[in-house]
Every structure is written in structure tokens, then in C-alpha cells.
Scaffold this active site. Structure first.
Site, PDB file in Angstrom:
ATOM      1  N   SER A 139       0.847  -1.196   0.000  1.00 20.84           N
ATOM      2  CA  SER A 139       0.000   0.000   0.000  1.00 20.84           C
ATOM      3  C   SER A 139       0.878   1.239   0.000  1.00 20.84           C
ATOM      4  O   SER A 139       2.004   1.217   0.534  1.00 20.84           O
ATOM      5  CB  SER A 139      -0.889   0.008   1.250  1.00 20.84           C
ATOM      6  OG  SER A 139      -1.540   1.252   1.406  1.00 20.84           O
ATOM      7  N   TYR A 152      -1.883  -0.979  10.218  1.00 23.94           N
ATOM      8  CA  TYR A 152      -2.013  -1.279   8.783  1.00 23.94           C
ATOM      9  C   TYR A 152      -0.776  -0.820   8.018  1.00 23.94           C
ATOM     10  O   TYR A 152      -0.181  -1.590   7.251  1.00 23.94           O
ATOM     11  CB  TYR A 152      -3.262  -0.597   8.228  1.00 23.94           C
ATOM     12  CG  TYR A 152      -3.433  -0.772   6.734  1.00 23.94           C
ATOM     13  CD1 TYR A 152      -3.897  -1.969   6.213  1.00 23.94           C
ATOM     14  CD2 TYR A 152      -3.117   0.265   5.856  1.00 23.94           C
ATOM     15  CE1 TYR A 152      -4.043  -2.137   4.834  1.00 23.94           C
ATOM     16  CE2 TYR A 152      -3.267   0.105   4.486  1.00 23.94           C
ATOM     17  CZ  TYR A 152      -3.733  -1.096   3.982  1.00 23.94           C
ATOM     18  OH  TYR A 152      -3.867  -1.255   2.621  1.00 23.94           O
ATOM     19  N   ALA A 154       2.200  -0.128   9.129  1.00 20.56           N
ATOM     20  CA  ALA A 154       3.385  -0.868   9.565  1.00 20.56           C
ATOM     21  C   ALA A 154       3.425  -2.251   8.925  1.00 20.56           C
ATOM     22  O   ALA A 154       4.490  -2.732   8.524  1.00 20.56           O
ATOM     23  CB  ALA A 154       3.402  -0.990  11.082  1.00 20.56           C
ATOM     24  N   SER A 155       2.269  -2.902   8.807  1.00 23.53           N
ATOM     25  CA  SER A 155       2.236  -4.245   8.215  1.00 23.53           C
ATOM     26  C   SER A 155       2.635  -4.214   6.749  1.00 23.53           C
ATOM     27  O   SER A 155       3.329  -5.117   6.258  1.00 23.53           O
ATOM     28  CB  SER A 155       0.841  -4.864   8.382  1.00 23.53           C
ATOM     29  OG  SER A 155      -0.129  -4.201   7.580  1.00 23.53           O
ATOM     30  N   LYS A 156       2.218  -3.181   6.039  1.00 25.48           N
ATOM     31  CA  LYS A 156       2.567  -3.074   4.625  1.00 25.48           C
ATOM     32  C   LYS A 156       4.029  -2.674   4.440  1.00 25.48           C
ATOM     33  O   LYS A 156       4.695  -3.124   3.501  1.00 25.48           O
ATOM     34  CB  LYS A 156       1.635  -2.079   3.935  1.00 25.48           C
ATOM     35  CG  LYS A 156       0.168  -2.496   3.940  1.00 25.48           C
ATOM     36  CD  LYS A 156      -0.044  -3.838   3.272  1.00 25.48           C
ATOM     37  CE  LYS A 156      -1.511  -4.198   3.147  1.00 25.48           C
ATOM     38  NZ  LYS A 156      -1.712  -5.491   2.459  1.00 25.48           N
ATOM     39  N   THR A 187     -12.675  -0.218  -4.125  1.00 26.76           N
ATOM     40  CA  THR A 187     -12.954  -1.557  -3.611  1.00 26.76           C
ATOM     41  C   THR A 187     -13.937  -1.446  -2.448  1.00 26.76           C
ATOM     42  O   THR A 187     -14.194  -0.350  -1.942  1.00 26.76           O
ATOM     43  CB  THR A 187     -11.664  -2.210  -3.085  1.00 26.76           C
ATOM     44  OG1 THR A 187     -11.173  -1.426  -1.981  1.00 26.76           O
ATOM     45  CG2 THR A 187     -10.598  -2.289  -4.168  1.00 26.76           C
TER      46      THR A 187
END
Length: 250
Positions: A139, A152, A154-156, A187
Site C-alpha cells: 500500500s 495497517y 506498519a504491516s505493509k 474496492t
């Protein structure tokens, strides 16, 4: 070299908005699709619509320890795979003061640790065909950050960082791995965010203004996935491709 996928076996995790577009495009290009998702209803609907889906399996990405068994089940049906696309993920909007470990861990499990675990499993001897290509959806949030989305983003970002290292280890096996950083894309997740922000809010408007080529469509991301899976991108690995309507340059 072109987008040739005849009889290629592609494993796809996530059959949501972008995942469905990826499945539809790759199937039209000749692929056989093997789908993993936690939502059996979505998988059933997709399988009824897309004849080239050969297998659907329920997979709970938050339970990382169960993934290896799930992958063995898929490979028992598919045999060695030619490509893997990770389109799964959740977003979590909560102020930083509420970003406790348990909530952060759940996002990291689904968005990052499960991705790494699937890659680990499918890159074992006998599990992959020659020139396996792997694509994970990251992202622009991994680079720009977003308020109330620490977990979110950080995960990407973790996905992008891991891929740079994994690429170097897998290169001797002729395996490539890359990520795509989509901009704001139309989406179901985007429409939920629109509800949260309110389409008239200044915060929501500013997100779209920066993306000066406009709102991405799932098909835009799917086209880039197909490119990275194909031999047209044979010299690209360990990279993150921005498909963001110009957002990262604004």
C-alpha cells in the site's frame, strides 16, 4: 515475451475486490486459479462465475500456525505452482492511543506474517515450478502513513522490507518476489473508509486530491500483477511497484 499464462497454476490468497479482478484477468490469460480465503461465500460466488478456478480452500490468515497444513492441501491438488499473489488484508482505523499489542498483532498476522509464511511454504523443494513469481499487495500507506492506521501501514511497510531480503535468498532458485503499492482503489474496503470519513470530509477529499490521475480501479492493479508474474518482468525482483495515480509524487 508477452502476458502468456496458458496452463500456468496461480495460487491467489484473497478473492475480494482486487483479488477478484486479478483472478478474472489471469483466468482470461489462460491460468488455472487456486484460491484461499476465509470467506467461503465469496469463494463460492467466484467459482460459480469463473470457470478457471480449480480449487477453493478456507484459510484463516490470523492463525499463522495453521497455514502450512492449508498449503499442503492446496499443493496436493495443484502440484507445483507457477505464481502466487497475496491480495488478503485488513485495515484497522484506531487512534494511536488505542493501538494495543493484541489489536496490532492481529493486523500483522493477517497482513504480514501470513504472507511470509505462505511464501516460506511454497518455496520449498517440489512446491514450485521453474521461474516462480510472487506478488504481494502492499500500500502507499507503507510509505506515506495514514492517521489512525499505525498497524495497517506498519504491516505493509514490513512486507516491502521483507521482500527486499527474501528476493536475495530466493534468486538462486530462479524465484522472483515483488510487491505492488496501490493508491486509493475503488474496492469494498475503500467504500467502507468513505463511510468512516464521510465523503464530504476534508480528510477524505485530500486523499483523493493527491491522487491526481484519479481513483484506481481493481483492473489497474490486476494489470500490474499480471506484468510482475510474467516473463516481461524477468529482471525485476525485490521491488515495490507504485500503482497510485501519481499519489506518491504529489
Amino acid at each position: 515475451m508477452d502476458l502468456e499464462f496458458t496452463n500456468k497454476k496461480i495460487l491467489l490468497a484473497g478473492i475480494g475486490g482486487i483479488g477478484y479482478a486479478v483472478a478474472e484477468l489471469l483466468g482470461k490469460l489462460g491460468s488455472e486459479l487456486y484460491i484461499l480465503d476465509i470467506n467461503t461465500e465469496k469463494m463460492t460466488t467466484a467459482q460459480q462465475s469463473l470457470s478457471f478456478i480449480k480449487y477453493c480452500g478456507k484459510c484463516n490468515l490470523s492463525d499463522v500456525n495453521s497455514i502450512e497444513g492449508t498449503i499442503k492441501d492446496v499443493l496436493a491438488v495443484s502440484g507445483p505452482i507457477d505464481g502466487f499473489v497475496f491480495c488478503s488484508g485488513i485495515t484497522s482505523s484506531r487512534p494511536f492511543k488505542m493501538a494495543k499489542y493484541e489489536a496490532m498483532l492481529n493486523v500483522m498476522n493477517i497482513n504480514f506474517f501470513s504472507f511470509v509464511e505462505i511464501v516460506r511454504c511454497i518455496t520449498k523443494k517440489g512446491c514450485y515450478a521453474d521461474n516462480l513469481s510472487i506478488v504481494g499487495l502492499s500500500s502507499v500507506g507503507a510509505i506515506l502513513g495514514n492517521p489512525s492506521q499505525t498497524a495497517y501501514c506498519a504491516s505493509k511497510a514490513a512486507m516491502n522490507g521483507a521482500v527486499r531480503s527474501i528476493a536475495k535468498e530466493l534468486a538462486p532458485k530462479s524465484i522472483r518476489i515483488n510487491t505492488i503499492a496501490p493508491g486509493t482503489t475503488d474496492t469494498p474496503m475503500f467504500r467502507e473508509a468513505e463511510k468512516d470519513f464521510g465523503s464530504d470530509s476534508s480528510a477524505f477529499a485530500s486523499r483523493l486530491e493527491r491522487q491526481y490521475l484519479g481513483l484506481c480501479k481493481p483492473e489497474d492493479i490486476a494489470n500490474s500483477v499480471a506484468f510482475l508474474l510474467s516473463n516481461m518482468s524477468r529482471m525485476i525482483t525485490g521491488s515495490c511497484l507504485g500503482v497510485d495515480g501519481g499519489k506518491l509524487t504529489s
